[in-house]
Motif scaffolding. Structure first.
Motif, mmCIF file in Angstrom:
data_model
loop_
_atom_site.group_PDB
_atom_site.id
_atom_site.type_symbol
_atom_site.label_atom_id
_atom_site.label_comp_id
_atom_site.label_asym_id
_atom_site.label_seq_id
_atom_site.Cartn_x
_atom_site.Cartn_y
_atom_site.Cartn_z
ATOM 1 N N ILE A 200 -7.324 3.194 -1.969
ATOM 2 C CA ILE A 200 -6.111 3.723 -2.599
ATOM 3 C C ILE A 200 -6.301 3.705 -4.115
ATOM 4 N N GLU B 85 0.827 -1.206 0.000
ATOM 5 C CA GLU B 85 0.000 0.000 0.000
ATOM 6 C C GLU B 85 0.858 1.251 0.000
ATOM 7 N N GLN B 86 1.951 1.233 0.759
ATOM 8 C CA GLN B 86 2.853 2.383 0.788
ATOM 9 C C GLN B 86 3.473 2.620 -0.583
ATOM 10 N N ARG C 39 0.757 4.017 -2.927
ATOM 11 C CA ARG C 39 0.472 5.425 -2.597
ATOM 12 C C ARG C 39 1.556 6.355 -3.135
#
Length: 477
Positions: free
Chosen positions: A256, A227-228, A231
């Motif tokens: 996201i 997810e990081q 993003r």
């Protein structure tokens, strides 16, 4: 799945700028012994690193992550020796400057970054000794450590101003990170300070099926790492449409924005190796056998096959020998217990352990057919490798396995023991059916050249770098 735009569409400033460096991260390969039989993800990463090393394009390189610096750096000579399995483009070759010059460079690195840790000292010592271990390495490591402590003491006493770290080499413009970076504890590698990143998304198994993997910190953080990365705008490279769609859906559920996903064809690495050896033709053996090439772990469902071969023994049915090629992995206690309770099984089931490429090629050339009953996959190399060598394979209904086998092979639910037993018996006993599947492979399947996979990945990296450059140019206006 997000469709990438034409990488040729850039603004005037981007066109005028020199192309950014594209890098393949070799950090994960450093943890594997050189020259040993690689399978699965390490095999794919070895292909990528060596494709980068062989590429004559000066804007392509192989790098490793230096955790003490939080940066990716070009490979040192001894690291090149560790990962290279083929020719290296001359522009990639870094000549060892000799011990005296290398030691001088190491001291300069210490002066620039006096607060680095012991890991850096070990790396610098290997650089000075060109990767050789022994007394010279240990003495060099201690010398560098002593010099570092001396520099720190001078700074504390005010005799030497603190010199913040300054890299002497430019960082790459875009790095395709290794699976090791994505799954291990060093979170700094996926921080904004580590440069512009892209990632190979082999699968989302740690997030989708945590019950089928270990419980290490890397696995538990896998979802948050992904997810990081997304993003931050990192594009994903996926070998299967299924994984790309699953990644996009996962990010949508997490709120996201969908990542840019590049699909690349999985290279037929083992078949290409066999072609270079002149070893792709069929070998007939006296005893028929079934091949399952995979790490032995709970997700791969070897226990289903053990139960089927045991059922055949109890019913007096003669099945071909089952050969399970691959190293022993994790969460396999139920399988070991089952084998212990049914010792006669080992007369008809063979676990080879880790095998070399040459041995695996021999197995594929002589197997009667293959099986791949895994519960979940990102691709399923063993299934596509069976097709590369022209042998039929029964796969599970995991979508990526059906994709990897081109929808050409019979697929059965991995929990359906009766269905698998019937299909294995039919494949073993019905010569006409097996031959029809072999003919289908010959008509409809072609191994994928490694060059085609590399071209697709390189094109995706270039397009992604162009997108980022265009976006930055717009922000600066």
């Amino acid at each position: 799945m997000t469709e990438p735009t034409d990488a040729s569409v850039t603004n005037g400033n981007a066109q005028a700028a020199s192309p950014p460096t594209l890098a393949i991260d070799a950090t994960g390969l450093m943890f594997w012994p050189p020259g040993k039989g690689l399978a699965g993800i390490p095999r794919v990463e070895s292909f990528l690193v060596n494709a980068a090393l062989a590429d004559p394009d000066p804007c392509v390189e192989a790098v490793a992550f230096r955790s003490s610096e939080g940066k990716f750096r070009p490979l040192a000579p001894y690291e090149l020796d560790h990962v290279a399995v083929g020719p290296i483009s001359p522009h990639q070759v870094k000549q060892w400057p000799g011990r005296r010059a290398a030691l001088s460079q190491a001291f300069e690195a210490v002066r620039q970054r006096p607060w680095d840790k012991r890991e850096t000292d070990r790396h610098l010592a290997r650089t000075v000794t060109n990767g050789r271990k022994g007394v010279a390495y240990q003495a060099t490591r201690l010398l560098i450590r002593a010099y570092r402590l001396y520099q720190r003491a001078r700074i504390r006493l005010g005799a030497e101003p603190h010199a913040p770290g300054r890299g002497t080499e430019a960082e790459p413009g875009l790095v395709l990170i290794s699976h090791h970076i994505l799954t291990q504890q060093d979170r700094s590698a996926v921080s904004s300070t580590a440069g512009t990143l892209a990632f190979l998304c082999h699968d989302l198994i740690p997030t989708l099926r945590p019950d089928l993997i270990g419980t290490g910190i890397g696995e538990t953080r896998f979802g948050s790492y992904l997810e990081q990365l997304v993003r931050s705008g990192a594009p994903a490279f996926c070998a299967s449409d299924e994984v790309g769609a699953t990644l996009t859906d996962h990010m949508r559920k997490a709120g996201i924005a969908a990542p840019v996903v590049y699909r690349f064809p999985m290279p037929s690495i083992l078949h290409e190796t066999a072609s270079l050896m002149g070893a792709t033709s069929r070998i007939e053996t006296g005893e028929p056998f079934v091949i399952y090439c995979s790490t032995i772990e709970v997700r791969k469902n070897h226990i289903l096959l053990a139960r089927i071969w045991q059922q055949a023994l109890e019913e007096g049915v003669k099945l071909p020998r089952l050969v399970c090629a691959g190293r022993w992995g994790w969460m396999i206690e139920p399988l070991r217990a089952y084998l212990k309770d049914h010792p006669a099984l080992l007369n008809s089931v063979t676990f080879t352990g880790l095998v070399s490429d040459e041995e695996l090629i021999q197995y594929y050339r002589s197997a009667t057919f293959g099986v791949f009953p895994s519960h979940i996959e990102g691709w399923g190399y063993g299934a596509s490798e069976c097709l590369d060598f022209g042998i039929p394979v029964i796969v599970s209904t995991a979508p990526s396995l059906i994709e990897a086998s081109g929808g050409l092979m019979p697929a059965i639910d991995p929990n359906d023991q009766a269905g698998w037993y019937a299909a294995i018996r039919k494949m073993a006993e019905d010569h006409d059916w097996r031959s029809s599947l072999t003919e289908r492979i010959a008509r409809q399947h072609r191994p994928t050249p490694a060059s085609a996979s590399w071209a697709a990945i390189k094109a995706g990296l270039r397009e992604s770098a162009a997108r980022r450059l265009q976006s930055n140019s717009r922000k600066s206006v």
